[in-house]
Design an enzyme around this catalytic site. Sequence first.
Site, short mmCIF file in Angstrom:
data_model
loop_
_atom_site.label_atom_id
_atom_site.label_comp_id
_atom_site.label_asym_id
_atom_site.label_seq_id
_atom_site.Cartn_x
_atom_site.Cartn_y
_atom_site.Cartn_z
N GLU A 35 -12.23 -0.08 -10.26
CA GLU A 35 -11.82 -1.00 -11.34
C GLU A 35 -12.69 -0.92 -12.59
OE1 GLU A 35 -12.04 -1.85 -8.11
OE2 GLU A 35 -9.89 -1.94 -7.68
N GLU A 37 0.84 -1.21 0.00
CA GLU A 37 0.00 0.00 0.00
C GLU A 37 0.87 1.26 0.00
OE1 GLU A 37 -3.08 0.01 -0.54
OE2 GLU A 37 -4.01 -1.80 0.25
N THR A 87 -1.18 0.63 -10.34
CA THR A 87 -2.47 0.04 -9.94
C THR A 87 -3.31 1.00 -9.10
OG1 THR A 87 -3.47 -2.01 -9.15
CG2 THR A 87 -1.69 -1.09 -7.82
N ARG A 141 0.40 3.64 -3.30
CA ARG A 141 -0.28 4.92 -3.06
C ARG A 141 0.70 6.06 -2.83
NH1 ARG A 141 -6.07 3.58 -0.22
NH2 ARG A 141 -5.98 1.33 -0.43
N ASP A 172 -5.14 -10.21 -7.95
CA ASP A 172 -5.41 -9.31 -9.09
C ASP A 172 -4.20 -8.66 -9.77
OD1 ASP A 172 -5.02 -7.82 -6.76
OD2 ASP A 172 -6.88 -6.69 -6.89
C1 DMJ Z 1 -6.50 0.26 -4.94
O1 DMJ Z 1 -5.71 0.54 -3.86
C2 DMJ Z 1 -5.72 -0.39 -6.05
O2 DMJ Z 1 -6.42 -0.25 -7.25
C3 DMJ Z 1 -5.43 -1.84 -5.79
O3 DMJ Z 1 -4.79 -2.47 -6.85
C4 DMJ Z 1 -6.70 -2.58 -5.50
N1 DMJ Z 1 -7.47 -1.95 -4.47
C5 DMJ Z 1 -7.69 -0.53 -4.49
C6 DMJ Z 1 -8.92 -0.08 -5.24
O4 DMJ Z 1 -9.98 -0.90 -5.25
#
Ligand code: DMJ
Length: 580
Positions: free
Chosen positions: A469, A160, A557, A164, A301
């Site tokens: 998503e 995370e 992501t 982020r 994922d």
């Molecule tokens: C985000 O932090 C990112 O997209 C991650 O890959 C999956 N979860 C959240 C959003 O749903």
Amino acid sequence: MVRGEIRREQKPAQQDNCSGHRRYICLRWSWGLIPLYISLAALAVGWYLPGFQFKGPLENSLSFFRSVDKDSYWESHREEVKGTFIISWNAYAKHAWGHDRFHPISKTGSQMSPDGLGWMIVDSLDTLMIMNLTTELSEAREWLQNELTYDQDQDVNTFEMTIRMLGGLLSAHYLSTSLPGISSHNDHIYLTKAIDLADRLLGAYESKSGIPFASVNIGTKEGLPSHADGGASSTAEATTVQLEMKYLAHLTRNGIYWRKAERVMEVIDSHRMQDGLLPIFVHPDTGNFHYQEIRLGSRGDSYYEYLIKQYLQTSGQEPVYREMWEEALAGIQKHLLAFSKHSNLQFIAELPRGIDRPRSHKMDHLVCFLPGSIAIGATEGRTEAEARKLPGWNSQKEQQMQLARELMKTCWAMYAVTDSGLSPEIAWFNAHDDGILSSRRPKSGDDKASWKKDLIIKPLDAHNLQRPETVESLFLMYRVTNDPIYRKWGWEIFQAFQKHTIVGDGEGYTSLQDVTKVPTPQRDNMESFWLAETLKYLYLLFSPKELLPLTEVVFNTEAHPLPRFKQTRFQTGWKRRRPS
Ligand code: DMJ
């Protein structure tokens, strides 16, 4: 709030005569053009009918209009998205400035560490830049400069913090040096902070295998195994740090970040798992997978997402990642792709006990990243029309695009079937499980009543965390296919968010407890990815293509755009083992 546009190229001024490249908008009455006028009228009617889809014989005559630039039509839509971002941001700034979490109903903030980690502000920097919110950006930058320190005795989640915070800082650096109106070449604050943070995160990679520990203390720089799952890390978490670490290596010319990220991929791939599908836990001590569960939802994922994105980041110079992506995508179609009973919706099932064991007909909303990733994989960020003209285009890519379209429709159906118009966190499907290949199946239908028979929402799965998503894939699918249906679906989803996630006094937007009910019960939390991802992707969906072209950028992501390298400074540095 009206502010200027950010574009790589300014749109030419609209011409008011009937010459030049815009003459298609200057149709004059002619009896010979009557079929065209009828199609135009049908298009206009269809455009405003909810659920309208272009199909049948009308399709061909309408395809002409699909190529017409309608950005001016969508301009007001993207301004609405920007307005929603501003309301969300202002509510946070007023009630929780500098806090890591925001609770828009109780109008409070809370921290993830005593001094805060910059969770909301750092994750939002690039959205502020893309939306050209310069006043808000200066306030955020000032806070970053004066308040934010990562010199804290604090355990954080490695993944995370990477996607982020490190991703947010790196993207802010990239845009601040490249976006007209924002760029300031002497401003190194974002990069300086990124290097400081990355050096603290490096401790996570000091495991026996090179697989990062789930957590790391950013003060002591010590990696820490997960408290659960026997100390194993999530596979997706270990394999979704590479774009960020590699861009940092590229920028600083410091190979340590590159090597740590590549080592993870080498260990993961050394197992040569059947058909490229990985169990969702991997142990940092041994580098071995734990348990057998395979899924593309949580913990699985973004491993798949980052395979194709690592290939795109180096503009195709690391073919190993294309190979791994193609292998995994074929494996997904062979073992996970399933079909609903009444409407033939294609979805991605789960394998709770591994390959060749019974499937679970459950799909997390998280899986909806997949159609967009397939589309950019098939076309490498070009439009489908451009990609089709290239020598490498083949029937396999054509089929992948078809799969992307079908999965996109399923993700849209997850919104369309609920009373609120918003997707649950998890959907279950009434499904066939006879392993018939997708090519032998008829296309899915568009009948919402059959969708409703096929989609089951359990009470514990009915919440909505404002996740991105589906709108992420809609944005990528629109850029690749040019099909306005994706903008139309995105607009309906946005309106549902506006209607049901706004808090009672209109000051902010929040997560939901149960999307099957109207009025929709709310939770008291706004996720940072609402600002970083959901609203950014919606804004880009309605923006001209010249803003962050997919041939030039790759989104991490967490929706932070990073540049695709024209020339790589480092190489993969490892070779795939032969499958045993
Ligand atoms: C985000 O932090 C990112 O997209 C991650 O890959 C999956 N979860 C959240 C959003 O749903």
